[in-house]
Design a protein around this motif. Structure first.
Motif, PDB file in Angstrom:
ATOM      1  N   GLY A  76      29.848  37.411  37.425  1.00  0.00           N
ATOM      2  CA  GLY A  76      29.921  35.961  37.559  1.00  0.00           C
ATOM      3  C   GLY A  76      29.657  35.505  38.976  1.00  0.00           C
ATOM      4  O   GLY A  76      28.998  36.194  39.754  1.00  0.00           O
ATOM      5  N   ILE A  77      30.184  34.353  39.302  1.00  0.00           N
ATOM      6  CA  ILE A  77      29.940  33.707  40.588  1.00  0.00           C
ATOM      7  C   ILE A  77      31.220  33.710  41.404  1.00  0.00           C
ATOM      8  O   ILE A  77      32.290  33.394  40.895  1.00  0.00           O
ATOM      9  N   VAL A  78      31.074  34.067  42.677  1.00  0.00           N
ATOM     10  CA  VAL A  78      32.191  33.940  43.609  1.00  0.00           C
ATOM     11  C   VAL A  78      31.834  32.858  44.628  1.00  0.00           C
ATOM     12  O   VAL A  78      30.694  32.767  45.077  1.00  0.00           O
ATOM     13  N   ILE A  79      32.814  32.049  44.920  1.00  0.00           N
ATOM     14  CA  ILE A  79      32.680  31.004  45.932  1.00  0.00           C
ATOM     15  C   ILE A  79      33.619  31.390  47.068  1.00  0.00           C
ATOM     16  O   ILE A  79      34.813  31.614  46.850  1.00  0.00           O
ATOM     17  N   CYS A  80      33.076  31.506  48.269  1.00  0.00           N
ATOM     18  CA  CYS A  80      33.841  31.985  49.424  1.00  0.00           C
ATOM     19  C   CYS A  80      34.634  30.844  50.047  1.00  0.00           C
ATOM     20  O   CYS A  80      34.122  30.095  50.885  1.00  0.00           O
ATOM     21  N   SER A  81      35.884  30.736  49.638  1.00  0.00           N
ATOM     22  CA  SER A  81      36.728  29.615  50.077  1.00  0.00           C
ATOM     23  C   SER A  81      36.866  29.562  51.589  1.00  0.00           C
ATOM     24  O   SER A  81      36.909  28.472  52.164  1.00  0.00           O
ATOM     25  N   ASN A  82      36.916  30.713  52.232  1.00  0.00           N
ATOM     26  CA  ASN A  82      37.113  30.740  53.686  1.00  0.00           C
ATOM     27  C   ASN A  82      35.841  30.398  54.460  1.00  0.00           C
ATOM     28  O   ASN A  82      35.854  30.373  55.680  1.00  0.00           O
ATOM     29  N   ARG A  83      34.753  30.089  53.767  1.00  0.00           N
ATOM     30  CA  ARG A  83      33.496  29.711  54.419  1.00  0.00           C
ATOM     31  C   ARG A  83      33.097  28.267  54.151  1.00  0.00           C
ATOM     32  O   ARG A  83      32.079  27.804  54.660  1.00  0.00           O
ATOM     33  N   LEU A  84      33.870  27.557  53.328  1.00  0.00           N
ATOM     34  CA  LEU A  84      33.522  26.191  52.938  1.00  0.00           C
ATOM     35  C   LEU A  84      34.655  25.235  53.284  1.00  0.00           C
ATOM     36  O   LEU A  84      35.816  25.636  53.319  1.00  0.00           O
ATOM     37  N   THR A  85      34.296  23.969  53.487  1.00  0.00           N
ATOM     38  CA  THR A  85      35.314  22.989  53.872  1.00  0.00           C
ATOM     39  C   THR A  85      35.300  21.715  53.041  1.00  0.00           C
ATOM     40  O   THR A  85      36.267  20.968  53.058  1.00  0.00           O
ATOM     41  N   MET A  86      34.198  21.435  52.337  1.00  0.00           N
ATOM     42  CA  MET A  86      34.070  20.148  51.643  1.00  0.00           C
ATOM     43  C   MET A  86      33.640  20.325  50.186  1.00  0.00           C
ATOM     44  O   MET A  86      32.987  21.311  49.837  1.00  0.00           O
ATOM     45  N   GLN A  87      33.958  19.335  49.375  1.00  0.00           N
ATOM     46  CA  GLN A  87      33.595  19.340  47.958  1.00  0.00           C
ATOM     47  C   GLN A  87      32.087  19.485  47.768  1.00  0.00           C
ATOM     48  O   GLN A  87      31.625  20.251  46.933  1.00  0.00           O
ATOM     49  N   ASP A  88      31.299  18.748  48.539  1.00  0.00           N
ATOM     50  CA  ASP A  88      29.844  18.800  48.399  1.00  0.00           C
ATOM     51  C   ASP A  88      29.315  20.220  48.616  1.00  0.00           C
ATOM     52  O   ASP A  88      28.409  20.665  47.911  1.00  0.00           O
ATOM     53  N   GLU A  89      29.877  20.939  49.580  1.00  0.00           N
ATOM     54  CA  GLU A  89      29.447  22.314  49.837  1.00  0.00           C
ATOM     55  C   GLU A  89      29.754  23.219  48.644  1.00  0.00           C
ATOM     56  O   GLU A  89      28.914  24.013  48.231  1.00  0.00           O
ATOM     57  N   VAL A  90      30.953  23.081  48.097  1.00  0.00           N
ATOM     58  CA  VAL A  90      31.351  23.900  46.951  1.00  0.00           C
ATOM     59  C   VAL A  90      30.428  23.624  45.770  1.00  0.00           C
ATOM     60  O   VAL A  90      29.890  24.551  45.147  1.00  0.00           O
ATOM     61  N   THR A  91      30.198  22.362  45.474  1.00  0.00           N
ATOM     62  CA  THR A  91      29.328  21.998  44.359  1.00  0.00           C
ATOM     63  C   THR A  91      27.922  22.534  44.579  1.00  0.00           C
ATOM     64  O   THR A  91      27.303  23.069  43.659  1.00  0.00           O
ATOM     65  N   GLN A  92      27.420  22.436  45.792  1.00  0.00           N
ATOM     66  CA  GLN A  92      26.072  22.915  46.107  1.00  0.00           C
ATOM     67  C   GLN A  92      25.960  24.419  45.877  1.00  0.00           C
ATOM     68  O   GLN A  92      24.983  24.902  45.306  1.00  0.00           O
ATOM     69  N   VAL A  93      26.953  25.174  46.297  1.00  0.00           N
ATOM     70  CA  VAL A  93      26.930  26.632  46.111  1.00  0.00           C
ATOM     71  C   VAL A  93      27.031  26.970  44.626  1.00  0.00           C
ATOM     72  O   VAL A  93      26.328  27.862  44.135  1.00  0.00           O
ATOM     73  N   VAL A  94      27.880  26.252  43.890  1.00  0.00           N
ATOM     74  CA  VAL A  94      28.005  26.484  42.447  1.00  0.00           C
ATOM     75  C   VAL A  94      26.637  26.280  41.776  1.00  0.00           C
ATOM     76  O   VAL A  94      26.198  27.105  40.966  1.00  0.00           O
ATOM     77  N   ILE A  95      25.946  25.203  42.118  1.00  0.00           N
ATOM     78  CA  ILE A  95      24.635  24.918  41.523  1.00  0.00           C
ATOM     79  C   ILE A  95      23.638  26.031  41.865  1.00  0.00           C
ATOM     80  O   ILE A  95      22.950  26.560  40.986  1.00  0.00           O
ATOM     81  N   HIS A  96      23.567  26.400  43.133  1.00  0.00           N
ATOM     82  CA  HIS A  96      22.636  27.451  43.576  1.00  0.00           C
ATOM     83  C   HIS A  96      22.877  28.753  42.808  1.00  0.00           C
ATOM     84  O   HIS A  96      21.957  29.364  42.277  1.00  0.00           O
ATOM     85  N   GLU A  97      24.134  29.155  42.727  1.00  0.00           N
ATOM     86  CA  GLU A  97      24.459  30.429  42.077  1.00  0.00           C
ATOM     87  C   GLU A  97      24.287  30.350  40.559  1.00  0.00           C
ATOM     88  O   GLU A  97      23.931  31.344  39.919  1.00  0.00           O
ATOM     89  N   LEU A  98      24.511  29.167  39.969  1.00  0.00           N
ATOM     90  CA  LEU A  98      24.262  29.013  38.530  1.00  0.00           C
ATOM     91  C   LEU A  98      22.771  29.176  38.200  1.00  0.00           C
ATOM     92  O   LEU A  98      22.430  29.668  37.126  1.00  0.00           O
ATOM     93  N   ILE A  99      21.903  28.792  39.120  1.00  0.00           N
ATOM     94  CA  ILE A  99      20.476  28.998  38.888  1.00  0.00           C
ATOM     95  C   ILE A  99      20.164  30.493  38.863  1.00  0.00           C
ATOM     96  O   ILE A  99      19.396  30.959  38.020  1.00  0.00           O
ATOM     97  N   HIS A 100      20.797  31.268  39.752  1.00  0.00           N
ATOM     98  CA  HIS A 100      20.627  32.733  39.691  1.00  0.00           C
ATOM     99  C   HIS A 100      21.133  33.271  38.350  1.00  0.00           C
ATOM    100  O   HIS A 100      20.483  34.107  37.724  1.00  0.00           O
ATOM    101  N   ALA A 101      22.296  32.793  37.922  1.00  0.00           N
ATOM    102  CA  ALA A 101      22.868  33.252  36.646  1.00  0.00           C
ATOM    103  C   ALA A 101      21.943  32.875  35.487  1.00  0.00           C
ATOM    104  O   ALA A 101      21.726  33.676  34.574  1.00  0.00           O
ATOM    105  N   TYR A 102      21.396  31.674  35.528  1.00  0.00           N
ATOM    106  CA  TYR A 102      20.455  31.238  34.494  1.00  0.00           C
ATOM    107  C   TYR A 102      19.222  32.138  34.485  1.00  0.00           C
ATOM    108  O   TYR A 102      18.743  32.540  33.428  1.00  0.00           O
ATOM    109  N   ASP A 103      18.704  32.445  35.667  1.00  0.00           N
ATOM    110  CA  ASP A 103      17.520  33.306  35.753  1.00  0.00           C
ATOM    111  C   ASP A 103      17.791  34.667  35.113  1.00  0.00           C
ATOM    112  O   ASP A 103      16.960  35.185  34.374  1.00  0.00           O
ATOM    113  N   GLU A 104      18.948  35.233  35.406  1.00  0.00           N
ATOM    114  CA  GLU A 104      19.270  36.528  34.813  1.00  0.00           C
ATOM    115  C   GLU A 104      19.452  36.397  33.302  1.00  0.00           C
ATOM    116  O   GLU A 104      19.022  37.267  32.546  1.00  0.00           O
ATOM    117  N   CYS A 105      20.041  35.309  32.863  1.00  0.00           N
ATOM    118  CA  CYS A 105      20.274  35.085  31.441  1.00  0.00           C
ATOM    119  C   CYS A 105      18.957  35.013  30.672  1.00  0.00           C
ATOM    120  O   CYS A 105      18.817  35.610  29.615  1.00  0.00           O
TER     121      CYS A 105
END
Length: 194
Positions: A76-105
């Motif tokens: 699955g996807i891991v989000i590095c909490s100790n590297r992020l500070t804002m909601q927008d950053e978390v959402t952006q990383v989730v989207i980026h990594e979901l595209i990788h997951a979609y590609d593998e799927c």
């Protein structure tokens, strides 16, 4: 996976280097990001492709590496909490990594050790996720009025590829250039680049 262990994502990792937040706060931000239209759409498209996402598919962890998150094949996807500070950053990383997951799927034979396969998914994730939107580039200190998006995608693809032990810099550059047109123009599951 040990939350304090190094994250070695299959699909590379989104790169950030700053002191962030706690795991619990980040997990709450992940929950909020799951309600955004783009994340909902990507999850829905993964389900249509036969890859349903369970409750534990995206989780917050502390990471040793200077990455914001990563997709780990089969986990699955891991989000590095100790590297992020804002909601927008978390959402952006989730989207980026979901595209990788979609590609593998959607691919029966995606091999993350193959530089061309890895490059293609990174190109798609960089282009389709909004990672290289001019606002984000400006905040990173990169500002160019014309051609900034493609330059940004290439820069970020190379940064991710060279972190793959199977892709030394020359091979990474060759792989990216070989698949660029095909992968940059592949906007699935979107009709066009968002």
């Amino acid at each position: 996976m040990d939350p304090d262990s190094d994250v070695k994502p299959a699909g590379g990792g989104s790169s950030y280097n700053k002191a962030g937040m706690g795991v619990k706060e980040c997990q709450n931000m992940i929950r909020r990001s799951l309600r955004t239209p783009m994340v909902k759409f990507l999850k829905q498209q993964m389900g249509k492709s036969g890859c349903n996402i369970g409750d534990n598919f995206i989780k917050a962890v502390n990471c040793q590496q200077s990455v914001a998150g990563g997709y780990i094949s089969g986990e699955g996807i891991v989000i590095c909490s100790n590297r992020l500070t804002m909601q927008d950053e978390v959402t952006q990383v989730v989207i980026h990594e979901l595209i990788h997951a979609y590609d593998e799927c959607r691919s029966a034979n995606l091999d993350w050790t193959n530089c061309a396969h890895h490059a293609c998914s990174e190109i798609r994730a960089g282009h389709l996720s909004g990672d290289c939107h001019y606002k984000r580039e400006f905040l990173r200190g990169f500002m160019k009025l014309r051609g900034h998006e493609q330059e940004c995608v290439k820069r970020r693809v190379m940064k991710s590829l060279v972190s793959n032990p199977n892709c030394p810099e020359a091979a990474a550059k060759d792989a990216m250039e070989a698949v660029w047109d095909t992968c940059y123009n592949d906007t699935q599951p979107f009709d066009r680049a968002p």
